[in-house]
Design a protein around this motif. Sequence first.
Motif, PDB file in Angstrom:
ATOM      1  N   ASP A  53       0.472  -1.136   8.654  1.00  0.00           N
ATOM      2  CA  ASP A  53       0.063  -1.595   7.333  1.00  0.00           C
ATOM      3  C   ASP A  53       0.467  -0.549   6.301  1.00  0.00           C
ATOM      4  O   ASP A  53       0.236   0.643   6.509  1.00  0.00           O
ATOM      5  CB  ASP A  53      -1.457  -1.784   7.258  1.00  0.00           C
ATOM      6  N   ARG A  54       1.050  -0.998   5.209  1.00  0.00           N
ATOM      7  CA  ARG A  54       1.309  -0.111   4.074  1.00  0.00           C
ATOM      8  C   ARG A  54       0.310  -0.482   2.980  1.00  0.00           C
ATOM      9  O   ARG A  54       0.137  -1.660   2.660  1.00  0.00           O
ATOM     10  CB  ARG A  54       2.747  -0.232   3.591  1.00  0.00           C
ATOM     11  N   SER A  55      -0.337   0.538   2.419  1.00  0.00           N
ATOM     12  CA  SER A  55      -1.486   0.298   1.551  1.00  0.00           C
ATOM     13  C   SER A  55      -1.395   1.081   0.246  1.00  0.00           C
ATOM     14  O   SER A  55      -0.696   2.098   0.156  1.00  0.00           O
ATOM     15  CB  SER A  55      -2.789   0.704   2.259  1.00  0.00           C
ATOM     16  N   GLU A  56      -2.154   0.612  -0.735  1.00  0.00           N
ATOM     17  CA  GLU A  56      -2.374   1.338  -1.986  1.00  0.00           C
ATOM     18  C   GLU A  56      -3.823   1.145  -2.385  1.00  0.00           C
ATOM     19  O   GLU A  56      -4.471   0.166  -1.990  1.00  0.00           O
ATOM     20  CB  GLU A  56      -1.447   0.822  -3.091  1.00  0.00           C
ATOM     21  N   LEU A  57      -4.352   2.073  -3.166  1.00  0.00           N
ATOM     22  CA  LEU A  57      -5.695   1.945  -3.708  1.00  0.00           C
ATOM     23  C   LEU A  57      -5.620   1.376  -5.119  1.00  0.00           C
ATOM     24  O   LEU A  57      -4.799   1.815  -5.926  1.00  0.00           O
ATOM     25  CB  LEU A  57      -6.408   3.302  -3.730  1.00  0.00           C
ATOM     26  N   TYR A  58      -6.486   0.395  -5.384  1.00  0.00           N
ATOM     27  CA  TYR A  58      -6.559  -0.240  -6.703  1.00  0.00           C
ATOM     28  C   TYR A  58      -7.974  -0.106  -7.253  1.00  0.00           C
ATOM     29  O   TYR A  58      -8.948  -0.024  -6.494  1.00  0.00           O
ATOM     30  CB  TYR A  58      -6.174  -1.722  -6.617  1.00  0.00           C
ATOM     31  N   LYS A  59      -8.092  -0.114  -8.564  1.00  0.00           N
ATOM     32  CA  LYS A  59      -9.397  -0.068  -9.209  1.00  0.00           C
ATOM     33  C   LYS A  59     -10.055  -1.446  -9.151  1.00  0.00           C
ATOM     34  O   LYS A  59      -9.375  -2.478  -9.175  1.00  0.00           O
ATOM     35  CB  LYS A  59      -9.260   0.344 -10.681  1.00  0.00           C
ATOM     36  N   VAL A  60     -11.379  -1.450  -9.060  1.00  0.00           N
ATOM     37  CA  VAL A  60     -12.140  -2.688  -9.172  1.00  0.00           C
ATOM     38  C   VAL A  60     -13.259  -2.486 -10.192  1.00  0.00           C
ATOM     39  O   VAL A  60     -13.716  -1.364 -10.424  1.00  0.00           O
ATOM     40  CB  VAL A  60     -12.749  -3.128  -7.817  1.00  0.00           C
TER      41      VAL A  60
END
Length: 258
Positions: A53-60
């Motif tokens: 899995d390739r991932s990124e962090l996003y704001k919520v």
Amino acid sequence: MKAYSQHSGKTVEDKRFSHMMAIALDPSVRYKQGVIRCITHRKGDVEVKGYVDRSELYKVAGESLEHFSVGERLEIKNQKEIIDELGGEEWDFIGLEDPDIFVDEHTGLIHLYFTLPFLNKDKAKESSRIHLGHAVGKNLESLEMTMPALEGNSKNTAKEVSIAPPNAQGIRLNLFESSRIENKTWYSTIRIGIARDMDKSWEFGETIFHPKERNISWAGGHASPGPLLSREFIDVGEGKRLGIINGREANQKIGEKT
């Protein structure tokens, strides 16, 4: 009479991503903002060894705990420099994973912890490096990445932290997921991370939960720590905290696949 009712629908939805997980909320803004892991690319089957899995962090953000909207990708200062230094020419960085937020009550600073996974670019070696990454700032908009809180190697991995309260000496014996390979079998273990200063690197401590040594079917192969609950929520006695662990059965060989 039920004390809780199940929320209808999903708490987080976004058409940009087919998979989202591991939301972490910021207590300093009354849990109305936070970050979430978003899978940007998946290769393989999550139930079979070898998937990536390739991932990124996003704001919520959300006005209630029932629903959050996904915003922009989380920008962290100094991220490229740290990743380049850790990865070099040998390692392929596959993205930030598994965020956890800790707010220092004395300084007011936000500490964001996350998994920093690297895969060896030489496919024949099938090796990885997994670090417990760290960033700090006054808020989510001012985070700056530091060197990892725990820097992994071929024998020690570090991810998915659970922050403990300070002991009498002011040291936090935090919990994190590590690993151990025995007879070519990979076990996920729970270890102590000795944090004398939350702004600096920690020390690898002892393993306190090894699935192979426990007769627990649902955590027979893999375990990771969940949160330690506050005494205000549930008090189990002086000097004690109730915690949660996540577990999975041992790996199995089915044909040629694990």
